[in-house]
Design an enzyme around this catalytic site. Structure first.
Site, PDB file in Angstrom:
ATOM      1  N   ASP A 351       6.725   4.667  -0.879  1.00 46.81           N
ATOM      2  CA  ASP A 351       5.750   4.447  -1.953  1.00 46.81           C
ATOM      3  C   ASP A 351       5.068   5.777  -2.268  1.00 46.81           C
ATOM      4  O   ASP A 351       4.650   6.477  -1.355  1.00 46.81           O
ATOM      5  CB  ASP A 351       4.710   3.421  -1.457  1.00 46.81           C
ATOM      6  CG  ASP A 351       3.920   2.785  -2.573  1.00 46.81           C
ATOM      7  OD1 ASP A 351       3.538   3.498  -3.514  1.00 46.81           O
ATOM      8  OD2 ASP A 351       3.680   1.568  -2.493  1.00 46.81           O
ATOM      9  N   ARG A 353       2.604   5.835  -4.798  1.00 44.21           N
ATOM     10  CA  ARG A 353       1.464   5.529  -5.667  1.00 44.21           C
ATOM     11  C   ARG A 353       0.161   6.060  -5.096  1.00 44.21           C
ATOM     12  O   ARG A 353      -0.774   6.303  -5.832  1.00 44.21           O
ATOM     13  CB  ARG A 353       1.366   4.018  -5.881  1.00 44.21           C
ATOM     14  CG  ARG A 353       2.404   3.511  -6.841  1.00 44.21           C
ATOM     15  CD  ARG A 353       2.346   2.017  -6.929  1.00 44.21           C
ATOM     16  NE  ARG A 353       2.764   1.376  -5.690  1.00 44.21           N
ATOM     17  CZ  ARG A 353       2.797   0.066  -5.506  1.00 44.21           C
ATOM     18  NH1 ARG A 353       2.396  -0.736  -6.466  1.00 44.21           N
ATOM     19  NH2 ARG A 353       3.215  -0.453  -4.365  1.00 44.21           N
TER      20      ARG A 353
END
Ligand SMILES: [Zn+2]
Length: 443
Positions: A351, A353
Site C-alpha cells: 500500500d 496511500r
C-alpha cells in the site's frame, strides 16, 4: 549530392524556424534552476500557519515574467494537469502569459476559517486559503503576481441509478431537501489540489526534510532541481492528483458539536467506482456511504464523502492489473491468504496511500468528531484519531452488499487488522476463501 544539400538546407531552415517559434513563447535563456542568493530572486514571504491569510502570504509558483523572481513555492500549479497546460502552450492553444479571469468564480458556500488553518502542523498538504486568494491577495494580484486558487467550492445535483434503486426500495426517501422530489441528491462539492509544506510533511512521516526533498527529486526524474537548490523555499506543489469533498446537508453543521456527522474517506478505484468491476468492494462502499450521508443529513446532521485520487492504493492502475493477473494465476488460485503477498511481489509494498496526510482535509473542514465512520481501514482510522479527531462509531459495509469475488480482498484485509463488526477469519478461512478463477473470467 544536390539532394543531400537541399536536405541539409531544409533541416537548417527547420531548426531556425523552431528556434524562432520557441523564442516567441519564451525568452532565449533557459533557467534550469534558481539559487537563494541569485540576482532577481526575491520570494514573497510565506509564513506557513500564520494567524491570517495576509500574514501567511500567497503561494506563488508561477514562472510568468512578473512572478518568476517572487516565487515562493517549487513545482507547478494544477497538480498532474500542469503537463496538459504545457501541451496547450506548446501547440499554440494557450499563451504562456495567460491569466485567469476570476470574476463570478467565488465559492458558493462559506467554509472556515477554523483554528487548524493557522496551525502549522495540522494542515501541511493543502493551502487552507487556496479558495480565497481573490479575497486576501488582491493587492498582489493587482501588482501582476500570478496567484492561482488551489481549492474551489461549488454545488450540484447528483443523479445515480443506485440511489434511484435505494429510493424504490424505501432505503432513502425524497424529502425535497437533501433528496429532491425527483430523486436527485443535493451536494456541495470542494475540489482541492495538493500544496505541500515540506517541513510539515517530513515531520508527519517522522523523517527529515532533506531526505524528503532528495527522494522527491530523484523519483520525479530530477524534474524539480529547486528541491535541492532552494532550501529557502518550503512549499512544493507536487504533480499528483488532488481530492474532492462531497457534502450532503449544510456544510455549517460539520464543525457544530451539536450536529451528527457521517463520513467516508474513499480512495479512487476507477475500475469499481465508475465501471463496476466486482473484484473489490469500492463502489458498494461508496454508494452505501452516499446513502448513509444523505440519511444523516435528512435527520438533521451532515454527511461528508472525501474522494482521494489515489488509484489502486496509490500504486496506479497498471500495477493493480498486474497484481490481478498474478492473483488469479498463482498456484492454488486467488486466495485471501496470498492477497497482500501478490501486491508486494509486484510493487514492493502492499500500500502506498500512507494516510498520514489524509486528515488535513478534515481539519480544513472543521471536523472535530465523526459520529459514524463508514470504513474498515485501520490505517485511515488511526490517522484520523491520531490527528485529534474523535471517531464515535466505525461502520463496515453490510455483508449482503459485498460482491462475491470481493470476499478475497475483504477477508485478507480483516485478517491484516482492518475493522470488522463481524468475525475475524482464521488461517484456514484465508486459505479457503477463493475468488473467481481465471477460466470463469475469460472472454
Ligand atoms: Zn476497488
Amino acid at each position: 549530392m544536390a539532394n543531400a544539400d537541399t536536405d541539409t538546407k531544409n533541416a537548417a531552415k527547420q531548426e531556425q524556424e523552431q528556434e524562432q517559434e520557441q523564442q516567441q513563447l519564451y525568452t532565449s535563456r533557459v533557467v534550469l534552476t534558481t539559487y537563494p542568493s541569485q540576482l532577481g530572486i526575491d520570494p514573497i514571504p510565506l509564513s506557513w500557519g500564520a494567524s491570517s491569510a495576509e500574514e501567511r502570504g500567497p503561494v506563488v509558483v508561477s514562472r510568468q515574467k512578473d512572478s518568476f523572481g517572487r516565487r515562493n513555492a517549487i513545482g507547478a500549479g494544477g497538480g498532474s494537469y500542469c503537463i496538459y497546460r504545457a501541451l496547450a502552450v506548446a501547440i499554440g492553444a494557450l499563451t504562456p502569459s495567460h491569466r485567469p479571469d476570476f470574476r463570478l468564480t467565488e465559492p458558493t458556500h462559506s467554509i472556515g476559517p477554523f483554528p487548524a488553518w493557522s496551525d502549522p502542523e495540522k494542515i501541511v498538504s493543502m493551502d487552507p486559503w487556496g479558495h480565497a486568494i481573490v479575497d486576501h491577495f488582491s493587492e498582489q494580484l493587482d501588482q501582476g503576481i500570478d496567484i492561482r486558487p488551489t481549492i474551489a467550492i461549488t454545488q450540484a445535483h447528483m443523479k445515480l441509478a443506485e440511489i434511484d434503486d435505494a429510493i424504490d426500495k424505501g432505503i432513502l426517501r425524497c424529502d425535497g431537501d437533501v433528496v429532491t422530489k425527483s430523486g436527485e441528491l443535493k451536494v456541495v462539492k470542494v475540489a482541492s489540489e495538493p500544496v505541500w509544506h515540506l517541513p510539515g510533511v517530513a515531520k508527519r512521516f517522522g523523517i527529515n526534510e532533506a531526505t524528503l526533498r532528495r527522494a522527491l527529486f530523484e523519483d520525479t526524474g530530477g524534474m524539480y532541481p529547486e528541491l535541492i537548490t532552494r532550501p529557502d523555499l518550503k512549499v512544493f506543489l507536487p504533480p499528483i492528483g488532488g481530492l474532492t469533498v462531497y457534502i450532503f446537508g449544510n456544510p455549517a453543521h460539520i464543525p457544530d458539536p451539536t450536529k451528527r456527522l457521517t463520513m467516508r474517506v474513499h480512495d479512487e478505484c476507477n475500475g469499481s467506482d465508475v465501471f463496476g468491476s466486482d473484484i473489490c468492494t469500492c463502489k458498494p462502499y461508496l454508494i452505501y456511504s452516499i446513502e448513509e450521508c444523505a440519511r444523516e443529513a435528512q435527520n438533521g446532521g451532515v454527511g461528508v464523502v472525501v474522494y482521494f485520487r489515489k488509484e489502486g492504493r496509490a500504486l496506479g492502475e497498471v500495477t493493480k492489473y498486474l497484481v490481478y493477473n498474478a492473483r488469479k494465476r498463482q498456484e492454488g488460485g486467488d486466495t485471501a491468504a496470498n492477497y497482500f503477498k501478490r501486491t508486494e511481489f509486484v510493487a514492493g509494498v502492499k500500500d502506498m496511500r500512507f494516510q498520514a496526510l489524509m486528515p488535513d482535509i478534515l481539519h480544513w473542514l472543521g471536523v472535530k468528531r465523526i459520529d459514524r465512520f463508514i470504513s474498515m481501514s485501520n490505517m485511515k482510522y488511526e490517522a484520523i484519531v491520531g490527528s485529534g479527531i474523535e471517531i464515535v462509531e466505525r461502520v463496515s459495509i453490510p455483508e449482503e452488499r459485498m460482491p462475491a469475488d470481493s470476499k478475497v480482498e475483504i477477508e485478507a484485509k480483516i485478517a491484516d487488522g482492518y475493522f470488522t463488526s463481524g468475525e475475524v477469519p482464521t488461517e484456514e478461512d484465508l486459505k479457503t476463501t477463493k475468488g473467481r478463477n481465471w477460466d470463469e473470467i475469460a472472454h
